[in-house]
Design an enzyme around this catalytic site. Structure first.
Site, mmCIF file in Angstrom:
data_model
loop_
_atom_site.group_PDB
_atom_site.id
_atom_site.type_symbol
_atom_site.label_atom_id
_atom_site.label_comp_id
_atom_site.label_asym_id
_atom_site.label_seq_id
_atom_site.Cartn_x
_atom_site.Cartn_y
_atom_site.Cartn_z
ATOM 1 N N ASP A 153 63.806 -77.154 -78.596
ATOM 2 C CA ASP A 153 64.316 -76.315 -79.836
ATOM 3 C C ASP A 153 65.694 -75.757 -79.406
ATOM 4 O O ASP A 153 65.732 -74.801 -78.483
ATOM 5 C CB ASP A 153 63.688 -75.072 -80.076
ATOM 6 C CG ASP A 153 63.719 -74.164 -81.116
ATOM 7 O OD1 ASP A 153 64.677 -74.748 -81.633
ATOM 8 O OD2 ASP A 153 63.274 -73.095 -81.023
ATOM 9 N N HIS A 212 58.984 -72.043 -77.719
ATOM 10 C CA HIS A 212 59.807 -70.716 -77.162
ATOM 11 C C HIS A 212 59.142 -70.402 -75.844
ATOM 12 O O HIS A 212 58.724 -69.347 -75.506
ATOM 13 C CB HIS A 212 59.764 -69.612 -78.276
ATOM 14 C CG HIS A 212 60.715 -69.835 -79.169
ATOM 15 N ND1 HIS A 212 61.227 -68.430 -79.861
ATOM 16 C CD2 HIS A 212 61.560 -70.793 -79.611
ATOM 17 C CE1 HIS A 212 62.075 -69.076 -80.739
ATOM 18 N NE2 HIS A 212 62.248 -70.117 -80.677
ATOM 19 N N HIS A 216 71.443 -76.234 -83.610
ATOM 20 C CA HIS A 216 71.720 -75.266 -82.656
ATOM 21 C C HIS A 216 71.523 -75.688 -81.192
ATOM 22 O O HIS A 216 70.589 -76.428 -80.760
ATOM 23 C CB HIS A 216 71.054 -73.969 -82.976
ATOM 24 C CG HIS A 216 69.745 -73.964 -82.641
ATOM 25 N ND1 HIS A 216 69.264 -73.382 -81.452
ATOM 26 C CD2 HIS A 216 68.569 -73.905 -83.634
ATOM 27 C CE1 HIS A 216 67.957 -73.471 -81.486
ATOM 28 N NE2 HIS A 216 67.414 -73.653 -82.598
ATOM 29 N N GLU A 223 71.618 -69.220 -82.704
ATOM 30 C CA GLU A 223 70.610 -69.398 -83.639
ATOM 31 C C GLU A 223 69.617 -68.294 -83.323
ATOM 32 O O GLU A 223 68.915 -67.594 -84.375
ATOM 33 C CB GLU A 223 70.190 -70.737 -83.752
ATOM 34 C CG GLU A 223 69.271 -71.004 -85.015
ATOM 35 C CD GLU A 223 67.752 -70.821 -84.733
ATOM 36 O OE1 GLU A 223 66.916 -70.547 -85.669
ATOM 37 O OE2 GLU A 223 67.387 -70.669 -83.546
ATOM 38 N N GLU A 224 69.089 -68.451 -81.910
ATOM 39 C CA GLU A 224 67.979 -67.499 -81.614
ATOM 40 C C GLU A 224 68.261 -66.074 -81.801
ATOM 41 O O GLU A 224 67.097 -65.312 -81.863
ATOM 42 C CB GLU A 224 67.563 -67.725 -80.057
ATOM 43 C CG GLU A 224 67.270 -69.409 -79.837
ATOM 44 C CD GLU A 224 65.997 -69.741 -80.804
ATOM 45 O OE1 GLU A 224 65.299 -68.738 -81.450
ATOM 46 O OE2 GLU A 224 65.553 -71.105 -80.501
#
Length: 367
Positions: free
Chosen positions: A193, A338, A79, A227-228
């Site tokens: 990420d 994150h 992603h 995605e998140e």
């Protein structure tokens, strides 16, 4: 193992640095997508986007064992989006009230630099809240809630701030890409990420193209969105291409920290790609898991098993598409995920890159 720039085409760690530096919160991934498309185009690789913003590369099979009438289809995906922020209000004094886009612990926010994208371009600021000197004794013992935080962009008042930002504008952590540790073994950056997964796919596609390798299956490479928040981009990709198998590249919070008990540690930075057995949204295909572990041992590629059930990724949407898709997840072990300072071991990037290539070129995928 690190590659250097060639003909202005970033690769290796420099490719990761390039991708991590691009503004791309969940729902606002177009800058990342356009950069990836440009990098691929420079290497002669065509890509296309869909309505929701996913980017795809389709490589028809043709190797030994390829069945053009009923081809096996493999999708490898990562992603493009990152966790971030959105303006929810601007107060009379010109301070920005915000919400988080994706899962962010409020404890990692105060004092962090952020950058928003307004109509006129970037607007930098700092997340803040009431100083400790102004807090009551009770307030000093509790975490500050996001609704009590604000972003200071240096505006004089509402009218001044409104010239630059509006409700609904996106933001991200404003954090540098830094090599650190002995021999620069570690990397600190925002958006690892999952820009790391995107970088691995780019390098894999470039390697396959440069070698002129024909695979015995159709390969779909997907750079997905959102995605998140809900994993919607990957689900749409899977419903479009109906892959028989899917390899999802991700990052995972490893918790290899001093105050975490060994049985609660997910994996270890420096131990190679992390293979999931199951998480909160997917049970992974046992044959693919075994193949990844066996190839790692055979090729001398570090690889490890995720030891703690947590989180989820795009496989949660992919594996439920149509008649079902067998999924494998390979994650980069990341500390402080994150946050403004995701940390990985650089060697894990290379290990994941080599493992992905080995799976695509040496594993026998069957209908």
């Amino acid at each position: 193992m690190e590659n250097i720039n060639e003909n202005s085409r970033p690769s290796g760690i420099e490719l990761l640095r390039t991708l991590c530096g691009i503004f791309g919160p969940c729902g606002n991934e177009e800058r990342v997508r356009d950069k990836i498309a440009d990098i691929l185009k420079d290497s002669g690789i065509a890509s296309e986007k869909d309505r929701i913003g996913n980017l795809f590369v389709k490589i028809p099979g043709g190797g030994e064992g390829y069945d053009p009438e009923n081809p096996v289809k493999i999708m490898i995906s990562a992603h493009m989006d990152e966790v971030g922020f959105m303006v929810r209000d601007i107060d009379a004094d010109g301070y920005i009230r915000f919400i988080c886009v994706g899962g962010i612990d409020p404890c990692v926010l105060c004092g962090k630099r952020v950058v928003f994208m307004g109509a006129e371009g970037e607007v930098k600021g700092v997340i803040a809240s009431k100083a400790i000197h102004h807090k009551t004794a009770e307030e000093r013992t509790t975490a500050v809630k996001i609704e009590n935080m604000y972003v200071d962009i240096g505006a004089e008042d509402y009218e001044d701030a409104s010239r630059w930002l509006a409700v609904g504008d996106y933001g991200r952590f404003d954090s540098e890409f830094v090599r650190f540790g002995i021999n620069d073994a570690f990397i600190k950056a925002p958006a690892i990420d999952d820009r790391l997964g995107c970088a691995v796919i780019i390098e894999t596609l470039k390697r396959l193209a440069s070698e002129g390798k024909k695979l015995p299956f159709d390969l779909i490479a997907g750079f997905t969105v959102r995605e998140e928040i809900g994993k919607s981009g990957a689900g749409m990709a899977a419903r479009r291409f109906l892959p028989d198998y899917s390899v999802v590249l991700e990052s995972t919070a490893v918790a290899d920290l001093p105050d975490v008990k060994p049985n609660s540690r997910v994996a270890a930075a420096g131990g190679g790609g992390v293979i999931s057995l199951l998480d909160r949204s997917t049970i992974y295909d046992a044959d693919l898991v075994s193949a990844a572990l066996e190839l790692g041992e055979k090729k001398g590629i570090p690889v490890q098993i995720k030891k703690y059930l947590s989180g989820g990724n795009d496989a949660g949407s992919i594996h439920k598409s149509a008649y079902g898709t067998a999924c494998l997840a390979i994650s980069a072990p990341s500390r402080y995920i994150h946050s403004a300072a995701n940390v990985i071991c650089a060697e894990d990037y290379f290990s994941i890159r080599e493992l992905v290539y080995a799976i695509l070129t040496e594993h026998s995928f069957k209908k």
